[in-house]
Design an enzyme around this catalytic site. Structure first.
Site, short mmCIF file in Angstrom:
data_model
loop_
_atom_site.label_atom_id
_atom_site.label_comp_id
_atom_site.label_asym_id
_atom_site.label_seq_id
_atom_site.Cartn_x
_atom_site.Cartn_y
_atom_site.Cartn_z
N GLU A 16 0.84 -1.19 0.00
CA GLU A 16 0.00 0.00 0.00
C GLU A 16 0.88 1.25 0.00
OE1 GLU A 16 -2.40 1.49 -0.86
OE2 GLU A 16 -4.04 1.53 0.57
N ASP A 17 0.37 2.31 -0.60
CA ASP A 17 1.16 3.55 -0.62
C ASP A 17 1.13 4.24 0.74
OD1 ASP A 17 -1.53 4.22 -0.84
OD2 ASP A 17 -1.29 5.52 -2.58
N PHE B 116 -1.42 15.99 3.86
CA PHE B 116 -1.69 15.37 2.57
C PHE B 116 -0.45 15.41 1.71
CE2 PHE B 116 -3.58 14.37 -1.46
CZ PHE B 116 -4.52 13.42 -1.11
N ASP C 210 -3.85 6.00 6.00
CA ASP C 210 -4.28 7.28 6.57
C ASP C 210 -5.29 6.99 7.68
OD1 ASP C 210 -4.90 9.92 6.99
OD2 ASP C 210 -6.06 10.18 5.16
N ARG D 100 1.53 12.01 -9.51
CA ARG D 100 2.02 10.64 -9.32
C ARG D 100 3.46 10.48 -9.81
NH1 ARG D 100 -2.27 7.48 -7.64
NH2 ARG D 100 -4.30 7.89 -8.58
P1 IMP Z 1 -7.27 5.35 4.30
O1 IMP Z 1 -8.36 4.42 3.87
O2 IMP Z 1 -7.81 6.59 4.97
O3 IMP Z 1 -6.20 4.69 5.11
O4 IMP Z 1 -6.63 5.94 3.00
C1 IMP Z 1 -5.88 5.14 2.16
C2 IMP Z 1 -5.91 5.64 0.74
O5 IMP Z 1 -6.26 7.02 0.65
C3 IMP Z 1 -4.53 5.54 0.15
O6 IMP Z 1 -4.37 4.31 -0.50
C4 IMP Z 1 -4.47 6.71 -0.80
O7 IMP Z 1 -4.97 6.32 -2.06
C5 IMP Z 1 -5.37 7.73 -0.19
N1 IMP Z 1 -4.62 8.72 0.63
C6 IMP Z 1 -4.65 8.86 1.97
N2 IMP Z 1 -3.85 9.84 2.38
C7 IMP Z 1 -3.27 10.33 1.26
C8 IMP Z 1 -2.32 11.39 1.04
O8 IMP Z 1 -1.80 12.06 1.94
N3 IMP Z 1 -1.98 11.59 -0.27
C9 IMP Z 1 -2.49 10.88 -1.30
N4 IMP Z 1 -3.37 9.89 -1.13
C10 IMP Z 1 -3.78 9.63 0.15
MG MG Z 2 -3.93 3.93 -2.54
#
Ligand code: IMP
Ligand code: MG
Length: 175
Positions: A99-100, A152, A103, A165
């Site tokens: 995963e990237d 972010f 959050d 990207r």
């Molecule tokens: P989560 O479900 O809130 O953990 O968010 C995960 C997904 O939200 C990641 O796989 C990203 O695609 C996107 N995301 C969350 N934070 C960021 C950020 O700071 N920059 C870019 N994408 C983000």
């Molecule tokens: Mg993602």
């Protein structure tokens, strides 16, 4: 039309390279004798994934999943949709999700739950970035590149409304 603007750097290309190499060495050691299946979550993990697998010395395989993201917003909607499922059966496999960024942790929790029901031999998570709030909430990946502040970020695969990207480093987007 001029070039891509350059957000302030949080992680440099060199820092990313060094950390990805270290993660690759660690995974190579931990999975010695195994042939793991690495699953990249599209699209954000793509750049991390292709760099990471080059420094893992194992007979691994790769696959990809696509799940819905925030669209053009910077807050999680809480809704996770599977846009592209795996091509590979994972029952009995040693699976690692790539995963990237974690959050809120919603995305990874949903995907983990879905994959667990397919009975892999093992299921781990390797995240390039984990935000402070996720770490504070006890959401921990098995392998983490960097823990970062709750900002972010874009670049190195991560986007904002599909932009940035291709930035080769991780930068902070001003809101
Ligand atoms: P989560 O479900 O809130 O953990 O968010 C995960 C997904 O939200 C990641 O796989 C990203 O695609 C996107 N995301 C969350 N934070 C960021 C950020 O700071 N920059 C870019 N994408 C983000
Ligand atoms: Mg993602």
């Amino acid at each position: 039309m001029s070039g891509l603007d350059r957000p302030e750097a949080l992680l440099s290309e060199q820092q990313l390279r060094d950390r990805v190499c270290a993660l690759g060495r660690q995974i190579t050691e931990d999975y010695a004798g195994k042939a793991p299946l690495l699953i990249g979550i599209l699209k954000g993990a793509a750049m991390f994934m292709v760099d990471l697998i080059r420094v893992i010395d194992l007979p691994l395989q790769i696959d990809f999943m696509a799940v819905s993201s925030y669209g053009a917003a910077t807050e999680s909607s809480g809704v996770v949709r599977i846009l592209k499922d795996l091509d590979t059966a994972i029952e009995g496999r040693d699976v690692m999700l790539i995963e990237d960024v974690i959050d809120s942790g919603l995305t990874i929790a949903y995907v983990l739950d879905m994959l667990r029901r397919r009975r892999p031999a093992s299921l781990k998570v390797c995240a390039l970035l984990v935000k402070d709030k996720a770490a504070a909430a006890g959401l921990k990946a098995d392998y983490v590149g960097f823990t970062i502040p709750d900002k972010f970020v874009v670049g190195y695969g991560l986007d904002h409304a599909e932009k940035y990207r291709n930035l080769p480093y991780v930068g902070v987007l001003e809101s």
